[in-house]
Design a protein around this motif. Sequence first.
Motif, PDB file in Angstrom:
ATOM      1  N   ALA A   1      55.430  36.071  34.143  1.00  0.00           N
ATOM      2  CA  ALA A   1      55.661  35.281  35.367  1.00  0.00           C
ATOM      3  C   ALA A   1      55.394  33.788  35.136  1.00  0.00           C
ATOM      4  CB  ALA A   1      54.776  35.806  36.501  1.00  0.00           C
ATOM      5  N   LYS A   2      54.665  33.454  34.073  1.00  0.00           N
ATOM      6  CA  LYS A   2      54.362  32.052  33.702  1.00  0.00           C
ATOM      7  C   LYS A   2      53.828  31.190  34.861  1.00  0.00           C
ATOM      8  CE  LYS A   2      57.695  31.611  29.904  1.00  0.00           C
ATOM      9  NZ  LYS A   2      58.301  32.963  29.925  1.00  0.00           N
ATOM     10  N   PRO A   3      52.787  31.621  35.518  1.00  0.00           N
ATOM     11  CA  PRO A   3      52.224  30.787  36.596  1.00  0.00           C
ATOM     12  C   PRO A   3      51.390  29.640  36.016  1.00  0.00           C
ATOM     13  CG  PRO A   3      50.844  32.703  36.237  1.00  0.00           C
ATOM     14  CD  PRO A   3      51.995  32.829  35.277  1.00  0.00           C
ATOM     15  N   ASP A   4      51.036  28.673  36.881  1.00  0.00           N
ATOM     16  CA  ASP A   4      50.086  27.637  36.465  1.00  0.00           C
ATOM     17  C   ASP A   4      48.705  28.278  36.269  1.00  0.00           C
ATOM     18  OD1 ASP A   4      52.058  25.698  36.839  1.00  0.00           O
ATOM     19  OD2 ASP A   4      51.512  25.440  38.956  1.00  0.00           O
ATOM     20  N   ALA A   5      48.412  29.252  37.146  1.00  0.00           N
ATOM     21  CA  ALA A   5      47.091  29.884  37.065  1.00  0.00           C
ATOM     22  C   ALA A   5      47.145  31.326  37.550  1.00  0.00           C
ATOM     23  CB  ALA A   5      46.085  29.107  37.905  1.00  0.00           C
ATOM     24  N   LEU A   6      46.191  32.099  37.066  1.00  0.00           N
ATOM     25  CA  LEU A   6      45.985  33.465  37.555  1.00  0.00           C
ATOM     26  C   LEU A   6      44.699  33.445  38.373  1.00  0.00           C
ATOM     27  CD1 LEU A   6      46.468  36.542  37.581  1.00  0.00           C
ATOM     28  CD2 LEU A   6      45.174  36.668  35.440  1.00  0.00           C
ATOM     29  N   PHE A   7      44.797  33.886  39.650  1.00  0.00           N
ATOM     30  CA  PHE A   7      43.621  34.001  40.513  1.00  0.00           C
ATOM     31  C   PHE A   7      43.121  35.444  40.461  1.00  0.00           C
ATOM     32  CE2 PHE A   7      41.935  35.599  44.506  1.00  0.00           C
ATOM     33  CZ  PHE A   7      40.910  34.697  44.786  1.00  0.00           C
ATOM     34  N   VAL A   8      41.843  35.633  40.187  1.00  0.00           N
ATOM     35  CA  VAL A   8      41.321  36.999  40.011  1.00  0.00           C
ATOM     36  C   VAL A   8      40.094  37.278  40.869  1.00  0.00           C
ATOM     37  CG1 VAL A   8      40.417  38.667  38.323  1.00  0.00           C
ATOM     38  CG2 VAL A   8      42.129  37.012  37.609  1.00  0.00           C
ATOM     39  N   PHE A   9      40.094  38.440  41.520  1.00  0.00           N
ATOM     40  CA  PHE A   9      38.846  39.040  42.028  1.00  0.00           C
ATOM     41  C   PHE A   9      38.693  40.412  41.382  1.00  0.00           C
ATOM     42  CE2 PHE A   9      37.088  42.548  44.420  1.00  0.00           C
ATOM     43  CZ  PHE A   9      35.766  42.149  44.470  1.00  0.00           C
ATOM     44  N   LEU A  10      37.555  40.628  40.740  1.00  0.00           N
ATOM     45  CA  LEU A  10      37.162  41.951  40.248  1.00  0.00           C
ATOM     46  C   LEU A  10      35.702  42.117  40.643  1.00  0.00           C
ATOM     47  CD1 LEU A  10      38.530  41.742  36.586  1.00  0.00           C
ATOM     48  CD2 LEU A  10      39.572  43.007  38.476  1.00  0.00           C
ATOM     49  N   PRO A  11      35.273  43.344  40.988  1.00  0.00           N
ATOM     50  CA  PRO A  11      33.873  43.500  41.375  1.00  0.00           C
ATOM     51  C   PRO A  11      32.926  43.262  40.197  1.00  0.00           C
ATOM     52  CG  PRO A  11      34.943  45.632  41.211  1.00  0.00           C
ATOM     53  CD  PRO A  11      36.017  44.603  41.048  1.00  0.00           C
ATOM     54  N   SER A  12      31.763  42.747  40.503  1.00  0.00           N
ATOM     55  CA  SER A  12      30.715  42.493  39.517  1.00  0.00           C
ATOM     56  C   SER A  12      30.613  43.654  38.527  1.00  0.00           C
ATOM     57  CB  SER A  12      29.382  42.345  40.274  1.00  0.00           C
ATOM     58  OG  SER A  12      28.338  42.100  39.375  1.00  0.00           O
ATOM     59  N   GLY A  13      30.605  43.320  37.235  1.00  0.00           N
ATOM     60  CA  GLY A  13      30.518  44.357  36.205  1.00  0.00           C
ATOM     61  C   GLY A  13      31.816  44.498  35.411  1.00  0.00           C
ATOM     62  N   GLN A  14      32.953  44.032  36.006  1.00  0.00           N
ATOM     63  CA  GLN A  14      34.240  44.180  35.310  1.00  0.00           C
ATOM     64  C   GLN A  14      34.707  42.888  34.635  1.00  0.00           C
ATOM     65  OE1 GLN A  14      37.343  46.059  37.624  1.00  0.00           O
ATOM     66  NE2 GLN A  14      36.074  47.814  38.174  1.00  0.00           N
ATOM     67  N   GLY A  15      33.996  41.791  34.887  1.00  0.00           N
ATOM     68  CA  GLY A  15      34.449  40.477  34.415  1.00  0.00           C
ATOM     69  C   GLY A  15      34.560  40.366  32.905  1.00  0.00           C
ATOM     70  N   ALA A  16      33.567  40.876  32.185  1.00  0.00           N
ATOM     71  CA  ALA A  16      33.531  40.683  30.728  1.00  0.00           C
ATOM     72  C   ALA A  16      34.716  41.375  30.040  1.00  0.00           C
ATOM     73  CB  ALA A  16      32.211  41.201  30.162  1.00  0.00           C
ATOM     74  N   GLN A  17      34.983  42.602  30.474  1.00  0.00           N
ATOM     75  CA  GLN A  17      36.087  43.368  29.881  1.00  0.00           C
ATOM     76  C   GLN A  17      37.428  42.669  30.154  1.00  0.00           C
ATOM     77  OE1 GLN A  17      36.825  47.162  31.701  1.00  0.00           O
ATOM     78  NE2 GLN A  17      38.553  47.524  30.336  1.00  0.00           N
ATOM     79  N   PHE A  18      37.557  42.156  31.379  1.00  0.00           N
ATOM     80  CA  PHE A  18      38.788  41.453  31.740  1.00  0.00           C
ATOM     81  C   PHE A  18      38.950  40.183  30.891  1.00  0.00           C
ATOM     82  CE2 PHE A  18      40.695  37.915  33.932  1.00  0.00           C
ATOM     83  CZ  PHE A  18      41.976  38.405  34.114  1.00  0.00           C
ATOM     84  N   MET A  19      37.874  39.429  30.806  1.00  0.00           N
ATOM     85  CA  MET A  19      37.912  38.142  30.094  1.00  0.00           C
ATOM     86  C   MET A  19      38.310  38.363  28.628  1.00  0.00           C
ATOM     87  SD  MET A  19      37.242  35.169  31.387  1.00  0.00           S
ATOM     88  CE  MET A  19      35.941  35.106  32.580  1.00  0.00           C
TER      89      MET A  19
END
Length: 388
Positions: A215-233
Motif C-alpha cells: 500500500a506504500k503509506p507514509d506511515a503505519l499506525f499500530v495498536f497492539l495490546p501490551s506484550g505484543q510490541g516486541a514481536q511486531f517490531m
Amino acid sequence: MTRRRHLIALACATALAAPLSAQAQADTVKIGVILPMTGQSASTGKQIAAAIALFQAQNGKKAGGKTVEVLIKDDAGVADNTRRLAQELVVNDKVVALAGFGLTPLALATAPIATQSKTPMVVMAAATSAITEASPYITRTSFTLPQAAVAMGDWAPKNGIKKVVTLVTDYGPGNDAERYFADRILLNSGQVLEKLRTPLRSPDFAPVLQKVRDAKPDALFVFLPSGQGAQFMKQFGERGLDKAGIKLIGTGDITDDDQLNDMGDVALGVVTTQHYSAAHPSAMNKKFVADFQAMHKFRPNFMAVGGWDGMRLLYNGLNASKGAGNDALMAALKGQVFESPRGQILIDAQTREIVQDIYTRRVEKKDGQLWNIEFDVQKSVKDPGKQK
Ligand code: PHB
C-alpha cells in the motif's frame, strides 16, 4: 491423650482462637485483584502485581484505620476465570473492592458482578472506552484508547504524514484506536488507505506487513495490546518496512517500557502517544522508577502505573469513607485528584473516567538504553469516547 481429652483441648483452642480471628477480621479490609499472571498477557499481571507490592512497601498496609490485605488471583487472561474469581472474592472473601483486569473482555465479564454486589471495581489495565459505562461501580486508573489515538491523529498530519494504513488487534481497544485515529486524521485532511486487523490470540504479522508494504503509506499506525510490541517490531524490521521509508506510529502500547529496551534499533525514532513513559521527567516519577527498579529489577511500564495509582485511589477512598460500606467507598473514589508518576490525574465524578495528560514521545537512546522521550503534551484529556 484420650479422644475425649483431645476433643476438649481442641474445643478450648478453637474458643480461644475464635475471638482473635474475628477481631483480626474486623481490623482487615480485603481488596481482590484479578490479573493475568500466566498466559499471553502475563507481563501485565507481573507489572501490576509488582506495582501493588511497591505501593504497600512505600505506604504501609493501613488505610481507613484498617489493615489492607490484597488478594491476587490469576485468571490467565480467560474471562470465565475472571468471572468465577470475582464471584468467589465477593461472596467468600467479602472484598471491599475488586481491581486489576488485564484485558477488556475480563473487565466486561466482571461488570455485572460489581453491579449486583455493589462492589467498587478499579480497572487498572483494560482501556476500551465503554468499560466504565458497563457498571456504575466501575472506575479506572489506566487510560482509554480514544485518549491516546486522537492525539496521534493530530500529530501525524502536522508532521508530513498524510497517507496511512492502520493495524490494530481485533477487539474493543483496537476498534477504539482505529476509529478515533481514523476519524481524527480525516478531519485533519489525512487519508486512510487501508484498515488491517490481527487476532488477539497468537497473531501472525507477516501477511499484514506484506499488505502494508504494497500500500506504500507514509506511515503505519499500530495498536497492539501490551506484550505484543516486541514481536511486531522485530517483524517490521525483518521485512524491511523501515528501510522502505514507511514510518511507524501508534499508541504507546507498541513501545511499552516492559519490552522497549530489548527491541533494538528498529524502535529508534518511533513516535507514539500515550499517558505514561518511564522517562517522564518529574521528581515523583524519578523516585517511582528508582524504587520500582530497586525492588523488582525491571522497568515499570504504563500497566505498573495503573496499578500503583489504583492503590492510591483505593487507599484515599478507604481513608475518606472510613469503612462506611461499599457505596461510601464508591462515592469516595469519584472526583479524586492527585499527582501520579504520569502527571496529575482526576477521576471525573460524573463518568468515573480518568482525565489525564497525553504525551507525544519519540524512542531515543540515552546512556545505552531505549526510552520514550516526551516532546509534547495535551493537558487534562477527557475520554473522547464519552463525548458522543
Ligand atoms: C485491553 O484489553 O483493554 C488492553 C490491553 C492491553 C493494552 C491496552 C488495552 O495495552
